[in-house]
Design a protein around this motif. Structure first.
Motif, PDB file in Angstrom:
ATOM      1  N   THR A   1       0.833  -1.206   0.000  1.00 50.58           N
ATOM      2  CA  THR A   1       0.000   0.000   0.000  1.00 50.58           C
ATOM      3  C   THR A   1       0.867   1.256   0.000  1.00 50.58           C
ATOM      4  O   THR A   1       0.590   2.230  -0.720  1.00 50.58           O
ATOM      5  CB  THR A   1      -0.924  -0.004   1.234  1.00 50.58           C
ATOM      6  N   LYS A   2       1.935   1.225   0.785  1.00 51.71           N
ATOM      7  CA  LYS A   2       2.838   2.378   0.835  1.00 51.71           C
ATOM      8  C   LYS A   2       3.554   2.574  -0.495  1.00 51.71           C
ATOM      9  O   LYS A   2       3.768   3.713  -0.941  1.00 51.71           O
ATOM     10  CB  LYS A   2       3.855   2.184   1.954  1.00 51.71           C
TER      11      LYS A   2
ATOM     12  N   CYS B   1       2.043   6.775  -6.905  1.00 52.87           N
ATOM     13  CA  CYS B   1       1.083   7.786  -7.370  1.00 52.87           C
ATOM     14  C   CYS B   1       1.516   9.207  -7.007  1.00 52.87           C
ATOM     15  O   CYS B   1       1.326  10.145  -7.800  1.00 52.87           O
ATOM     16  CB  CYS B   1      -0.303   7.503  -6.780  1.00 52.87           C
ATOM     17  N   ASP B   2       2.098   9.360  -5.825  1.00 55.79           N
ATOM     18  CA  ASP B   2       2.427  10.712  -5.352  1.00 55.79           C
ATOM     19  C   ASP B   2       3.733  11.248  -5.902  1.00 55.79           C
ATOM     20  O   ASP B   2       3.888  12.462  -6.063  1.00 55.79           O
ATOM     21  CB  ASP B   2       2.500  10.733  -3.816  1.00 55.79           C
TER      22      ASP B   2
ATOM     23  N   THR C   1      12.427  13.030 -11.872  1.00 59.20           N
ATOM     24  CA  THR C   1      13.172  12.706 -10.651  1.00 59.20           C
ATOM     25  C   THR C   1      13.349  11.199 -10.513  1.00 59.20           C
ATOM     26  O   THR C   1      14.411  10.705 -10.125  1.00 59.20           O
ATOM     27  CB  THR C   1      12.446  13.265  -9.415  1.00 59.20           C
ATOM     28  N   TYR C   2      12.289  10.454 -10.838  1.00 63.26           N
ATOM     29  CA  TYR C   2      12.362   8.989 -10.766  1.00 63.26           C
ATOM     30  C   TYR C   2      13.394   8.458 -11.760  1.00 63.26           C
ATOM     31  O   TYR C   2      14.176   7.555 -11.441  1.00 63.26           O
ATOM     32  CB  TYR C   2      10.986   8.393 -11.061  1.00 63.26           C
ATOM     33  N   ALA C   3      13.419   9.011 -12.944  1.00 66.86           N
ATOM     34  CA  ALA C   3      14.367   8.569 -13.970  1.00 66.86           C
ATOM     35  C   ALA C   3      15.808   8.830 -13.519  1.00 66.86           C
ATOM     36  O   ALA C   3      16.700   8.015 -13.729  1.00 66.86           O
ATOM     37  CB  ALA C   3      14.077   9.267 -15.288  1.00 66.86           C
TER      38      ALA C   3
END
Length: 305
Positions: A254-255, A261-262, A270-272
């Motif tokens: 869940t986290k 999503c957030d 940023t994720y890349a």
């Protein structure tokens, strides 16, 4: 691979400023040598289950030999005695553990006092009523089975292993984690490097959340158990009693979904950048020269001409 994993793990812990006082492993020869040469101030203990498993296999083979059937009735008791030798010696005194272990050679011959070592001169159990019929027959001294079993229980290697049995902690939790990894990363399926890393992280999250689950209770408040028939006991029709734990939880999932999503969806750049920091090693096949496909097919077809 096991040795390399240990070397990297110890290096990582030492870089973090941690002092390693005790290491518990199986009896892997290369690991023993490496620890002896590189971690001279670290105590190295053996996991009891691994030592016991090897001895049980040898006793099982001995029980199949002619005139040695009596050994089979003693296998479980001798294995339990090895666990007791370790668990009853909290300070890990190797001489005391060895003295306790060698007493089993007298015990199976119905000798319970005046053992050779003064550290453990008599068996710890109570008085045995000799008039009661026993399921396990005492081993008669001087017989073929007596000599072979005594030789097996008192050989130099088993004595050295017993002196290094871990008195407190075992590797069972690590074995459980490795078993869990197989569920997330099946060995029969190929994964990319990042796919493998992600699944290992998921396995770690799942284990950390569920490894300490409490014992499940029945409606009446009693501890709940289940009866299972392990494969290694199938020949004898043996069973094991297993404690039921409360159902596993998946709060970590869940986290992760909320984080996805957030953060990831809202800020893909940023994720890349984060994933680009991973140093992905080349594949094992990249070290070989790739042959011409037509030439490979031609050579393969010539094999059947």
């Amino acid at each position: 691979m096991e040795k390399e994993g240990l070397v990297r793990a110890i290096a990582c812990l030492e870089e973090a400023g941690l002092h390693i006082g005790t290491v518990i492993t199986d009896r892997h020869p290369q690991i023993q040598k490496w620890l002896r040469e590189n971690c001279m101030t670290t105590k190295h203990f053996f996991d009891v289950w691994h030592v016991s498993k090897g001895l049980v296999k040898k006793m099982d083979s001995l029980a199949k030999q002619p005139n040695c059937e009596e050994v089979r009735g003693w296998i479980k008791s001798i294995a339990n005695h090895m666990y007791w030798c370790a668990s009853s010696t909290a300070d890990g005194n190797p001489d005391v553990m060895l003295a306790k272990w060698l007493s089993v050679d007298n015990h199976i011959h119905n000798i319970h006092v005046d053992h050779e070592s003064s550290l453990f001169s008599r068996c710890a159990h109570g008085e045995i009523d000799q008039s009661i019929a026993r399921r396990k027959k005492w081993i008669k001294p001087g017989t073929k089975v007596s000599e072979k079993l005594s030789r097996l229980l008192t050989n130099t290697r088993i004595k050295n292993d017993v002196k290094r049995l871990s008195p407190l902690h075992q590797t069972s939790n690590v074995e459980a984690y490795h078993s869990l990894i197989v569920h997330f990363c099946p060995k029969s399926t190929h994964f990319s490097y990042m796919g493998m890393v992600s699944r290992l992280l998921l396995a770690a999250l799942h284990y950390n959340e569920n490894s300490g689950r409490p014992h499940q209770k029945t409606k009446t408040g009693e501890a709940s158990y289940s009866i299972v028939f392990p494969k290694y006991k199938s020949k004898e029709g043996g069973y094991s009693l297993r404690r039921k734990k409360v159902p596993a939880t998946y709060g970590y999932a869940t986290k992760l979904m909320k984080l996805l999503c957030d953060v990831v969806v809202c800020d893909e750049l940023t994720y890349a950048k984060t994933t680009d920091r991973f140093n992905i090693p080349p594949t094992l096949a990249s070290q070989y020269n790739r042959p011409d496909k037509s030439e490979a097919i031609s050579n393969w077809q010539k094999r059947y001409r």
